[in-house]
Design a protein around this motif. Structure first.
Motif, PDB file in Angstrom:
ATOM      1  N   GLY A 298       0.795  -1.228   0.000  1.00 16.91           N
ATOM      2  CA  GLY A 298       0.000   0.000   0.000  1.00 16.91           C
ATOM      3  C   GLY A 298       0.824   1.272   0.000  1.00 16.91           C
ATOM      4  N   PHE A 299       0.149   2.375   0.285  1.00 13.21           N
ATOM      5  CA  PHE A 299       0.756   3.709   0.211  1.00 13.21           C
ATOM      6  C   PHE A 299       1.675   4.013   1.399  1.00 13.21           C
ATOM      7  CE2 PHE A 299      -2.954   4.471  -2.482  1.00 13.21           C
ATOM      8  CZ  PHE A 299      -2.377   5.177  -3.514  1.00 13.21           C
ATOM      9  N   SER A 300       2.690   4.805   1.126  1.00 17.04           N
ATOM     10  CA  SER A 300       3.432   5.480   2.189  1.00 17.04           C
ATOM     11  C   SER A 300       2.752   6.824   2.453  1.00 17.04           C
ATOM     12  CB  SER A 300       4.883   5.717   1.768  1.00 17.04           C
ATOM     13  OG  SER A 300       4.940   6.771   0.814  1.00 17.04           O
ATOM     14  N   TYR A 301       3.136   7.455   3.546  1.00 20.67           N
ATOM     15  CA  TYR A 301       2.597   8.780   3.882  1.00 20.67           C
ATOM     16  C   TYR A 301       2.819   9.776   2.743  1.00 20.67           C
ATOM     17  CZ  TYR A 301       2.508  13.322   6.341  1.00 20.67           C
ATOM     18  OH  TYR A 301       2.282  14.621   6.712  1.00 20.67           O
ATOM     19  N   TRP A 302       4.057   9.876   2.249  1.00 21.14           N
ATOM     20  CA  TRP A 302       4.359  10.877   1.219  1.00 21.14           C
ATOM     21  C   TRP A 302       3.675  10.566  -0.103  1.00 21.14           C
ATOM     22  CZ3 TRP A 302       5.637  15.105   3.215  1.00 21.14           C
ATOM     23  CH2 TRP A 302       6.527  15.182   4.291  1.00 21.14           C
ATOM     24  N   HIS A 303       3.576   9.281  -0.425  1.00 20.81           N
ATOM     25  CA  HIS A 303       2.951   8.877  -1.686  1.00 20.81           C
ATOM     26  C   HIS A 303       1.478   9.291  -1.689  1.00 20.81           C
ATOM     27  CE1 HIS A 303       2.566   5.295  -4.742  1.00 20.81           C
ATOM     28  NE2 HIS A 303       2.414   6.459  -5.310  1.00 20.81           N
ATOM     29  N   LEU A 304       0.803   9.043  -0.569  1.00 22.30           N
ATOM     30  CA  LEU A 304      -0.604   9.440  -0.470  1.00 22.30           C
ATOM     31  C   LEU A 304      -0.747  10.963  -0.543  1.00 22.30           C
ATOM     32  CD1 LEU A 304      -3.531   8.167   0.259  1.00 22.30           C
ATOM     33  CD2 LEU A 304      -3.108   9.271   2.444  1.00 22.30           C
ATOM     34  N   LEU A 305       0.130  11.647   0.192  1.00 20.64           N
ATOM     35  CA  LEU A 305       0.041  13.110   0.224  1.00 20.64           C
ATOM     36  C   LEU A 305       0.253  13.728  -1.142  1.00 20.64           C
ATOM     37  CD1 LEU A 305       1.675  14.785   3.290  1.00 20.64           C
ATOM     38  CD2 LEU A 305      -0.714  14.394   2.737  1.00 20.64           C
ATOM     39  N   GLU A 306       1.133  13.108  -1.926  1.00 18.81           N
ATOM     40  CA  GLU A 306       1.401  13.634  -3.263  1.00 18.81           C
ATOM     41  C   GLU A 306       0.107  13.680  -4.081  1.00 18.81           C
ATOM     42  OE1 GLU A 306       4.506  12.642  -6.907  1.00 18.81           O
ATOM     43  OE2 GLU A 306       4.265  11.221  -5.258  1.00 18.81           O
ATOM     44  N   ILE A 307      -0.695  12.621  -3.971  1.00 17.79           N
ATOM     45  CA  ILE A 307      -1.959  12.569  -4.715  1.00 17.79           C
ATOM     46  C   ILE A 307      -2.951  13.584  -4.149  1.00 17.79           C
ATOM     47  CG2 ILE A 307      -3.911  11.119  -5.394  1.00 17.79           C
ATOM     48  CD1 ILE A 307      -2.063   8.691  -5.169  1.00 17.79           C
TER      49      ILE A 307
END
Ligand SMILES: [Mn+2]
Length: 318
Positions: free
Chosen positions: A258-267
């Motif tokens: 699943g997502f990391s914190y930064w990956h989710l935030l980027e979206i």
């Protein structure tokens, strides 16, 4: 006497407000001209087989981070104070709930969110399991149209599970039946969940845009952002199991990859640059499976960033 496991808040003196990120607390219905209102919804329509396993999540998220005066500090993730001076946020605490009268739970959630929307404020709802978004989305009946951006390891398109049509595996199908929901964009599905092949087919035939996690990793975030109509009224539905279990272990069905914190935030940041955030829910945090409060801390951080991004939209548009 010093504790053996001191808390960060102890370093900063006074008792925190009890509200999320030390926000002031107010009774539901007391809007005080707030722009953003946090609501804890411990339960809506839990499946009897598992019960209200996320009921303590709103308080776990509040407890994860609440130093006195913290909102006056610099937030390095958003590069400024989390809330501009012109934006006021309140925490309405938790709604009561019944373990047997689920329609009463749903009515309470819908009615409370309607109060927020009727006052022109932004509701940020903390579940509870993933049945909570159904009554939250019902509250937008007169506040549409909506584009839903869902982050979840699962697509939640079951018509029913064990005869229950309002449960956590059915939220996106119920949303698709709401005339004020125009678009559904679903990000992060992976592994095996409740969906059978016909459920996925129904989602695609309705017009839901599915971005399984494999495609997100392969193709990046641009196709997801392009699927969001410009200037849409964006409802962000976050099932915290969208995150990688190493990042948020506190879920009932951990799904690898699943997502990391930064990956989710980027979206989320790219989505907020294109559309207006009009609603948000964070569901499925199960504190009993957390490890040292790590999952609750990530959930609190994501909620903070949603609040900060939405506050900047409201600051600039009003
Ligand atoms: Mn879900």
């Amino acid at each position: 006497m010093k504790s053996d496991s001191p808390k960060m808040r102890s370093m900063f003196g006074d008792a925190p407000s009890g509200g999320f990120f030390d926000l002031p607390m107010a009774s539901p219905g007391t809007t005080e001209d707030a722009d953003i209102i946090i609501i804890g919804a411990p339960a809506a329509t839990p499946y009897p087989s598992v019960g209200n396993y996320c009921a303590t999540a709103p308080d776990a998220i509040r407890a994860a981070f609440g130093w006195p005066g913290v909102l006056g500090h610099h937030d390095f993730d958003i590069d400024g104070r989390l809330l501009p001076d012109t934006v006021k946020a309140l925490d309405w605490g938790n709604l009561g709930y019944s373990d047997s009268d689920f329609s009463a739970n749903r009515e309470s959630i819908t009615g409370t969110v309607e109060q927020v929307l009727d006052n022109g404020a932004l509701p940020l709802v903390l579940g509870g399991d993933d049945s909570v978004p159904i009554p939250v989305l019902q509250a937008f009946r007169e506040h549409g149209p909506l584009t839903i951006l869902q982050f979840d390891a699962h697509i939640d398109w079951r018509d029913e599970v064990g005869g229950e049509t309002m449960g956590l595996s059915s939220n996106m199908r119920r949303a698709s039946e709401m005339t004020w929901v125009e678009n559904i964009i679903q990000v992060g599905a992976r592994g095996i969940g409740s969906a059978r092949p016909p459920d996925r087919k129904d989602a695609l035939e309705w017009g839901a845009r599915l971005f399984p996690m494999r495609e997100v990793v392969r193709d990046g975030i641009d196709p997801i952002i392009a699927a969001i109509p410009e200037n849409a009224r964006l409802y962000i539905a976050l099932d915290i199991d969208a995150m990688d279990p190493a990042v948020v272990p506190a879920v009932i069905g951990p799904a690898p990859g699943g997502f990391s914190y930064w990956h989710l935030l980027e979206i989320i940041e790219a989505a907020a640059a294109r559309a207006s955030i009009v609603g948000f829910n964070l569901v499925e945090l199960m504190p009993s499976a957390d490890i040292g409060g790590r999952g609750a801390l990530v959930a609190a951080r994501i909620l903070a960033m949603i609040m900060g991004l939405a506050a900047r939209q409201r600051h600039h548009s009003s």
